[in-house]
Design a protein around this motif. Structure first.
Motif, PDB file in Angstrom:
ATOM      1  N   THR A  56     -61.159  11.176  -5.164  1.00  0.00           N
ATOM      2  CA  THR A  56     -62.309  10.599  -5.878  1.00  0.00           C
ATOM      3  C   THR A  56     -63.392  11.628  -6.148  1.00  0.00           C
ATOM      4  O   THR A  56     -64.093  11.544  -7.149  1.00  0.00           O
ATOM      5  N   HIS A  57     -63.562  12.576  -5.219  1.00  0.00           N
ATOM      6  CA  HIS A  57     -64.544  13.662  -5.404  1.00  0.00           C
ATOM      7  C   HIS A  57     -64.292  14.721  -4.351  1.00  0.00           C
ATOM      8  O   HIS A  57     -63.589  14.483  -3.372  1.00  0.00           O
ATOM      9  N   PRO A  58     -64.862  15.929  -4.568  1.00  0.00           N
ATOM     10  CA  PRO A  58     -64.453  17.052  -3.722  1.00  0.00           C
ATOM     11  C   PRO A  58     -65.265  17.254  -2.449  1.00  0.00           C
ATOM     12  O   PRO A  58     -65.168  18.322  -1.853  1.00  0.00           O
ATOM     13  N   ASP A  61     -65.554  15.595   3.480  1.00  0.00           N
ATOM     14  CA  ASP A  61     -65.034  14.461   4.255  1.00  0.00           C
ATOM     15  C   ASP A  61     -63.912  13.719   3.510  1.00  0.00           C
ATOM     16  O   ASP A  61     -63.180  12.938   4.102  1.00  0.00           O
ATOM     17  N   HIS A  62     -63.747  14.005   2.217  1.00  0.00           N
ATOM     18  CA  HIS A  62     -62.704  13.340   1.419  1.00  0.00           C
ATOM     19  C   HIS A  62     -61.484  14.224   1.157  1.00  0.00           C
ATOM     20  O   HIS A  62     -60.451  13.723   0.719  1.00  0.00           O
ATOM     21  N   ILE A  63     -61.643  15.532   1.389  1.00  0.00           N
ATOM     22  CA  ILE A  63     -60.525  16.442   1.089  1.00  0.00           C
ATOM     23  C   ILE A  63     -60.155  17.347   2.260  1.00  0.00           C
ATOM     24  O   ILE A  63     -59.280  18.203   2.129  1.00  0.00           O
ATOM     25  N   VAL A 225     -67.383   0.653   4.412  1.00  0.00           N
ATOM     26  CA  VAL A 225     -66.725   1.872   4.896  1.00  0.00           C
ATOM     27  C   VAL A 225     -67.738   3.020   4.813  1.00  0.00           C
ATOM     28  O   VAL A 225     -68.867   2.830   4.366  1.00  0.00           O
ATOM     29  N   HIS A 226     -67.305   4.213   5.270  1.00  0.00           N
ATOM     30  CA  HIS A 226     -68.131   5.418   5.155  1.00  0.00           C
ATOM     31  C   HIS A 226     -69.442   5.247   5.915  1.00  0.00           C
ATOM     32  O   HIS A 226     -70.509   5.687   5.471  1.00  0.00           O
ATOM     33  N   ILE A 227     -69.357   4.571   7.068  1.00  0.00           N
ATOM     34  CA  ILE A 227     -70.536   4.371   7.916  1.00  0.00           C
ATOM     35  C   ILE A 227     -70.703   5.624   8.766  1.00  0.00           C
ATOM     36  O   ILE A 227     -69.807   5.976   9.524  1.00  0.00           O
TER      37      ILE A 227
HETATM   38 ZN   LIG Z   1     -68.134  10.967   1.769  1.00  0.00          ZN
END
Ligand SMILES: [Zn+2]
Ligand SMILES: [Zn+2]
Length: 258
Positions: A56-58, A61-63, A225-227
């Protein structure tokens, strides 16, 4: 559709801890949305089934474990790992991560069977296929190019906000869907940190409540989510005080089915 928020950390007996440090959703054991904990939380058997990853984006925490996931599989991949992202996000991944400094440029490398990683550019606002799923990606309002997703398997439709603050088009696409079974939406900071949430483009429980007034569907599960782990207890308290029907907190490690 079966969706698991993969655990980021484990306690001493090996069970998932409730805090979410990284973002990676596993859909039907085969498609990943983001790859924060992808290389860390899958069994060897599960790892063999995942070849489609939507980024979704770089943000890290996402990659975080995307390079490690491909590295682990490098010698045995018979088909490339497909990374679906907008052209802007693909450019950022190539510039900042797979740049031969932080990690090898896997998109240029082959093993004995062929390429190991393939980018699939995704169109904004138009449906595309990922394995058995139909996905629409919509730009949301975060500090880097980011998409939210509406994902359908033909029976259930699930929406993922990704990281965002107040946004419009995501709700238009989501409200247009004939039905939505679940919305997985971020709630990063407590209300006391509204200013930081605003500059980093995230929600607090209060701003999430305002945003949810744009949702036209009823009776769906709304899972936060993402708390941020450091403020988890406060955020959960503030979310439950909102008394929004269907609103709960998604637990890492639990498989949800819709
Ligand atoms: Zn994030
Ligand atoms: Zn982010």
């Amino acid at each position: 559709m079966r969706i698991q928020l993969l655990p980021s950390t484990f306690n001493s007996d090996g069970h998932a801890t409730p805090e979410q440090r990284l973002t990676c959703f596993l859909i039907d054991e085969s498609v990943a949305v983001d790859a924060g904990s992808l290389a860390l939380a899958l069994s060897a058997e599960q790892r063999e089934k995942v070849r489609d990853i939507i980024v979704t984006h770089p943000h890290m925490d996402h990659i975080a474990s995307l390079p490690i996931f491909i590295d682990d599989l490098f010698p045995t991949l018979k088909t490339p790992v497909r990374v679906y992202a907008t052209p802007e996000v693909i450019s950022l991944l190539e510039r900042d991560i797979f740049n031969w400094n932080v990690y090898p440029r896997f998109s240029e490398l082959k093993n004995d069977y062929g390429p190991v990683m393939q980018y699939v550019p995704i169109p904004a606002g138009q449906e595309f296929k990922v394995a058995h799923l139909t996905v629409t990606a919509v730009a949301v309002n975060h500090i880097v190019p980011t998409v939210g997703l509406v994902v359908s398997d033909g029976r259930a439709t699930i929406a993922f906000s990704s990281d965002t603050s107040e946004t419009e088009e995501f709700w238009i696409i989501l409200n247009r869907a004939p039905s939505i079974q679940a919305l997985l939406i971020e709630a990063s900071f407590p209300d006391s940190m509204a200013q930081l949430a605003e500059v980093s483009r995230h929600f607090t429980p209060a701003s999430l409540k305002r945003e949810l007034s744009k949702l036209k569907h009823n009776g769906l599960d709304i899972l936060a989510v993402h708390i941020k782990p450091a403020y988890r207890a406060t955020i959960i308290e503030e979310l439950s005080a909102l008394q929004i029907p269907g609103l709960g907190v998604m637990e890492p490690g639990t498989v949800y089915e819709w």
